[in-house]
Design an enzyme around this catalytic site. Sequence first.
Site, mmCIF file in Angstrom:
data_model
loop_
_atom_site.group_PDB
_atom_site.id
_atom_site.type_symbol
_atom_site.label_atom_id
_atom_site.label_comp_id
_atom_site.label_asym_id
_atom_site.label_seq_id
_atom_site.Cartn_x
_atom_site.Cartn_y
_atom_site.Cartn_z
ATOM 1 C CE LYS A 3 -0.661 0.112 5.052
ATOM 2 N NZ LYS A 3 -1.673 0.072 6.128
ATOM 3 N NE ARG A 4 4.574 1.520 5.078
ATOM 4 C CZ ARG A 4 4.112 0.397 5.615
ATOM 5 N NH1 ARG A 4 3.981 -0.676 4.858
ATOM 6 N NH2 ARG A 4 3.782 0.361 6.897
#
Length: 477
Positions: A254-255
Amino acid sequence: MTEPDAVSGVGGAATRAGRATDIRVRFAPSPTGMFHVGGARTALFNWALAEQSGGRFVLRIEDTDATRNRPEWTEGIISALDWIGINGTNPVFEGPYFQSAFEPQHREAVELLLAKGMAYYCDCTRDDLVARTGSEHKGYDGHCRDRGLTSGAVRFRTPDEGVTVVEDVIRGRVEFPNNAQEDFVVARTDGSPLYVVANAVDDITQNITHVVRGEEHLGNAAKQMLLWPALGAQPPVWAHLPVIVNEQRKKLSKRRDKVALESYRDEGYLAEAMVNYLMLLGWGTGEDREIMPWAEMVPRFRLEDVNSASAFFDEKKLRAFNGEYIRALPLETFEERCLPYLDPSWDAELFSKVASLAQTRVAVLSEIRQNVDFLFLEQPVFDQASWDKAMKANAPEVIEGYLARLDTVNWDPESLKEALEEVGAALGGLKLSKTQAPIRVAVTGRTVGLPLFESIEVLGRERAQERLRAALERLRG
């Protein structure tokens, strides 16, 4: 406290003569503020398994982490699942349950393990362990196993010899040497149970028969293979799905990657396309075609056919899938689904005149605005890069020549095209591809969009001429 072999919900499972006839799967997400596409894939595989068997899909929200226990995040999970078709309108759906509601059973299970001598109290700190072993990397050494403590954290006593075997539907036989497994903690010093035991207890009390989840949980399966029998229950069928990776073959993050299902929903991906694509991440239809509706995939789905190799999340392929699904929509449905991406003040009848043209051009619904906004604005919004690219060399002469013909030309796409071809011929044989560019940008503001002559027809003679004159003035100014 109940008798050690009759922990409520757990002890009952101990006396079962066999598995339940119905398949009961569970999806147990933790609230995180966004719903990962990997979680969506896991949910869909479980949903397919439950639906094809007439079993149950149990939704259990693992909300025991107070830092993540926010109502809006839980609602986000339920909303995301609903978008991909997983909701209570189907009788296989059960829940949602909340893990925090079962904490008394979790604590009772820990007491049962202590009473059976399968767990013990431990007061060791990490510093104590490092001092004894001389290493910061070694696991727990069993120091408190026979100290007879009556308080502290609670550790499960793992076997000293042999192997713990996880028979995985997807990965086959996976062995974990017991001498490599430390005595793991099942409850903190304040008595609160950890995930590993809470998860096992909930699965047992809810009669889960199949645990289908991501491969990152395979290590937990070894611990749970020890816990289930210790709590008097037969372990479930295990299936650990392949990890989903990006273009660099790195696990989706998700980063770094676009992983929130909500972002795809908001961008205008159709749920049907997303479901179809996610089902193919690790599994195949067994046919030459990949575009397949849910109703046809469900009876074909088999856990045994899921590949253990990592699955590549190809956003370009997903986009292509979505375009196929958009083009397959009935025109009226397409228009309805576009409405959230259009300005409410825009004329619906005018949009209907170009909807069929736009349907062949957009890959996601959010692209509809940039394809049709020129019809509703006083003047098009010029993309400077498009202007610079199109308004070169003969652009003024092309626009001027076309303007001269628009007063008398029949107002239909074929006649409008022929008029521009005449302009090109008069300018030394310019190809239509060369003459279209400045006209398209002058009329729509962009170099790419709906078919040009159909767009001009819908825009109307007067408005088209106004835009061409404005572009000419800009070129000469």
